[in-house]
Write a protein that holds these residues in place. Structure first.
Motif, PDB file in Angstrom:
ATOM      1  N   LEU A 196      25.440  63.811   0.857  1.00 53.89           N
ATOM      2  CA  LEU A 196      25.125  62.393   1.059  1.00 53.89           C
ATOM      3  C   LEU A 196      23.626  62.120   1.157  1.00 53.89           C
ATOM      4  CD1 LEU A 196      27.877  61.452   3.684  1.00 53.89           C
ATOM      5  CD2 LEU A 196      27.859  60.920   1.241  1.00 53.89           C
ATOM      6  N   SER A 197      22.795  63.155   0.993  1.00 58.46           N
ATOM      7  CA  SER A 197      21.347  62.987   1.144  1.00 58.46           C
ATOM      8  C   SER A 197      20.767  61.858   0.291  1.00 58.46           C
ATOM      9  CB  SER A 197      20.643  64.301   0.821  1.00 58.46           C
ATOM     10  OG  SER A 197      19.248  64.155   0.887  1.00 58.46           O
ATOM     11  N   PRO A 198      21.193  61.670  -0.988  1.00 59.92           N
ATOM     12  CA  PRO A 198      20.606  60.585  -1.792  1.00 59.92           C
ATOM     13  C   PRO A 198      20.834  59.193  -1.215  1.00 59.92           C
ATOM     14  CG  PRO A 198      21.721  62.171  -3.205  1.00 59.92           C
ATOM     15  CD  PRO A 198      22.093  62.512  -1.801  1.00 59.92           C
ATOM     16  N   ASP A 199      21.878  59.002  -0.384  1.00 59.80           N
ATOM     17  CA  ASP A 199      22.143  57.681   0.195  1.00 59.80           C
ATOM     18  C   ASP A 199      21.123  57.297   1.267  1.00 59.80           C
ATOM     19  OD1 ASP A 199      25.771  58.066   0.111  1.00 59.80           O
ATOM     20  OD2 ASP A 199      24.358  57.381  -1.413  1.00 59.80           O
ATOM     21  N   ARG A 200      20.451  58.299   1.856  1.00 55.26           N
ATOM     22  CA  ARG A 200      19.481  58.019   2.929  1.00 55.26           C
ATOM     23  C   ARG A 200      18.125  57.769   2.278  1.00 55.26           C
ATOM     24  NH1 ARG A 200      22.804  62.254   4.834  1.00 55.26           N
ATOM     25  NH2 ARG A 200      21.320  63.849   4.214  1.00 55.26           N
ATOM     26  N   ARG A 201      17.757  56.471   2.120  1.00 48.75           N
ATOM     27  CA  ARG A 201      16.586  56.132   1.320  1.00 48.75           C
ATOM     28  C   ARG A 201      16.000  54.803   1.783  1.00 48.75           C
ATOM     29  NH1 ARG A 201      21.212  54.344  -0.910  1.00 48.75           N
ATOM     30  NH2 ARG A 201      21.183  52.515  -2.293  1.00 48.75           N
ATOM     31  N   VAL A 202      14.764  54.558   1.311  1.00 46.52           N
ATOM     32  CA  VAL A 202      14.107  53.268   1.511  1.00 46.52           C
ATOM     33  C   VAL A 202      13.661  52.783   0.128  1.00 46.52           C
ATOM     34  CG1 VAL A 202      12.179  52.027   2.533  1.00 46.52           C
ATOM     35  CG2 VAL A 202      13.336  53.824   3.832  1.00 46.52           C
ATOM     36  N   VAL A 203      14.027  51.566  -0.233  1.00 48.45           N
ATOM     37  CA  VAL A 203      13.701  50.991  -1.542  1.00 48.45           C
ATOM     38  C   VAL A 203      12.685  49.868  -1.354  1.00 48.45           C
ATOM     39  CG1 VAL A 203      14.608  49.760  -3.540  1.00 48.45           C
ATOM     40  CG2 VAL A 203      15.953  51.579  -2.479  1.00 48.45           C
ATOM     41  N   VAL A 204      11.655  49.883  -2.193  1.00 48.35           N
ATOM     42  CA  VAL A 204      10.653  48.816  -2.187  1.00 48.35           C
ATOM     43  C   VAL A 204      10.814  48.012  -3.479  1.00 48.35           C
ATOM     44  CG1 VAL A 204       8.211  48.253  -2.090  1.00 48.35           C
ATOM     45  CG2 VAL A 204       9.069  50.267  -0.850  1.00 48.35           C
ATOM     46  N   GLU A 205      11.076  46.706  -3.343  1.00 39.91           N
ATOM     47  CA  GLU A 205      11.257  45.817  -4.503  1.00 39.91           C
ATOM     48  C   GLU A 205      10.069  44.842  -4.547  1.00 39.91           C
ATOM     49  OE1 GLU A 205      16.121  45.764  -4.239  1.00 39.91           O
ATOM     50  OE2 GLU A 205      14.990  43.911  -3.951  1.00 39.91           O
ATOM     51  N   ILE A 206       9.359  44.847  -5.678  1.00 36.57           N
ATOM     52  CA  ILE A 206       8.179  43.992  -5.841  1.00 36.57           C
ATOM     53  C   ILE A 206       8.407  43.092  -7.052  1.00 36.57           C
ATOM     54  CG2 ILE A 206       5.671  43.940  -6.134  1.00 36.57           C
ATOM     55  CD1 ILE A 206       5.628  46.802  -5.064  1.00 36.57           C
ATOM     56  N   SER A 207       8.307  41.782  -6.843  1.00 34.20           N
ATOM     57  CA  SER A 207       8.578  40.823  -7.920  1.00 34.20           C
ATOM     58  C   SER A 207       7.543  39.686  -7.888  1.00 34.20           C
ATOM     59  CB  SER A 207      10.001  40.252  -7.774  1.00 34.20           C
ATOM     60  OG  SER A 207      10.156  39.640  -6.500  1.00 34.20           O
ATOM     61  N   ASP A 208       7.499  38.957  -9.004  1.00 33.38           N
ATOM     62  CA  ASP A 208       6.594  37.796  -9.071  1.00 33.38           C
ATOM     63  C   ASP A 208       7.038  36.734  -8.068  1.00 33.38           C
ATOM     64  OD1 ASP A 208       6.331  38.032 -12.678  1.00 33.38           O
ATOM     65  OD2 ASP A 208       5.116  38.961 -11.108  1.00 33.38           O
ATOM     66  N   LYS A 209       6.059  36.061  -7.499  1.00 32.10           N
ATOM     67  CA  LYS A 209       6.378  34.945  -6.592  1.00 32.10           C
ATOM     68  C   LYS A 209       6.887  33.751  -7.394  1.00 32.10           C
ATOM     69  CE  LYS A 209       3.196  36.062  -2.874  1.00 32.10           C
ATOM     70  NZ  LYS A 209       2.048  35.622  -2.053  1.00 32.10           N
TER      71      LYS A 209
END
Length: 347
Positions: free
Chosen positions: A334-347
């Motif tokens: 289950l290691s891949p499930d433990r994560r932090v995602v950063v989403e960067i998009s245009d305002k």
């Protein structure tokens, strides 16, 4: 047209103690141990009694120092094969009525299987079972005799990983009936309590690494994908960034293509695996996401342009692929499930 850059920093680090404290599967380890040995269930034969006025009454000093060296091969995250040399110390037997008594010294080469159980990502309990080829030497009134044989041994212990290469262990070991009282005058069971230090060879690099950006699709650049692995970014059950975590976020911030994020909207999302209480996992994932967001703000992303969310075990990466696993194997799967995602998009 809104463009999204999903930032993930992939680090293939083991999070189960069996995988981390015990070392990576398919690798070797070596170490040394030192402590105390204790002789018990002692038997004395005729060769010892004949210099003690025929009596079987002795004053026995059962405790001495002991130690040894060992090496092993980690077959899988919870099973290893281990061998080594043990010095089991010596036992002094003082006779009554002016009898000279005897002395027994023993040592041996051992081989065993070692099975580990993960308590935390860095802390294992383990057991060993196998056999020792021993050499027992007695000194009875100046007559030196020795005898060899093979005896069963068993051990239990605990192991703690200081980092990916070094681990410490504390162990209790028992060897049955060392020596032959009929041949050398003395025999005894031998137990020992030792502290050891282990070095593990060929461990995987668990430092976060920024992946190469994906290909650019004209006229707009294609999304870039990286992996931020919570197990490396944070300590066990912690939302405080490790030194590797600080370095990874700084590396991510300085990656070409991410600097325009200063004028974009940034969302940091934390995820957990499905183990544990859902409410606790959701809160831990939120605190970890907030820690990453705070670090990005300290590096220069405007605070008003960034937010943090915790989504717990939702949006699993592994899906049902780990359903047939249990224990340490399930934690590692289950290691891949433990994560932090950063989403960067245009305002």
């Amino acid at each position: 047209m809104k463009k999204t850059i999903v930032a993930l920093i992939i680090a293939n680090a083991f999070t189960t103690t069996a995988a981390f404290a015990a070392g990576d599967a398919g690798t070797w380890y070596s170490g040394a141990k030192f402590g105390w040995s204790h002789y018990f269930d002692t038997n004395t034969g005729a060769k010892a009694r004949e210099n003690n006025s025929g009596t079987n009454h002795f004053d026995i000093d059962r405790d001495n120092v002991g130690g040894g060296i060992y090496t092993g091969y980690q077959i899988n995250p919870w099973l290893a094969v281990e061998g080594g040399y043990d010095y089991l110390g010596n036992m002094q037997i003082n006779g009554h009525q002016g009898g000279s008594g005897a002395r027994l010294k023993s040592q041996g080469i051992q081989m065993s299987l070692k099975a580990s159980y993960a308590v935390t990502p860095k802390f294992d309990l383990y057991g060993r079972a196998g056999a020792m080829g021993y050499r027992a030497e007695s000194d009875v009134s100046g007559h030196n005799r020795f005898e060899t044989g093979v005896r069963p041994l068993a051990a239990v212990g605990t192991e703690y990983a200081f980092n990916k290469n070094w681990a410490g262990r504390v162990e209790y070991q028992w060897v049955s009936n060392v020596g032959n009282a009929n041949q050398i005058g003395v025999s005894s069971d031998v137990s020992s309590v030792t502290a050891g230090l282990t070095y593990r060879f060929g461990q995987h690099d668990d430092a976060p690494v920024v992946a190469t950006p994906a290909a650019v699709v004209a006229p707009a650049p294609a999304p870039q994908h990286f992996n931020l692995k919570s197990d490396v970014m944070f300590g066990y059950d912690s939302a405080t960034l490790t030194s590797e975590g600080h370095a990874a976020i700084r590396q991510l911030y300085n990656t070409p293509g991410l600097q325009p994020a200063n004028e974009k909207s940034t969302v940091v999302v934390g995820y957990s695996d499905r183990l544990g209480a859902p409410e606790y996992n959701q809160q831990l994932s939120l605190r970890r996401a907030q820690a990453v967001a705070d670090e990005l703000v300290s590096l220069g992303i405007p605070a008003q342009s960034i937010s943090a969310e915790g989504r717990g075990a939702s949006e699993s990466v592994t899906g049902s692929t780990c359903d047939d696993q249990s224990g340490n194997a399930l934690i590692g799967c289950l290691s891949p499930d433990r994560r932090v995602v950063v989403e960067i998009s245009d305002k």
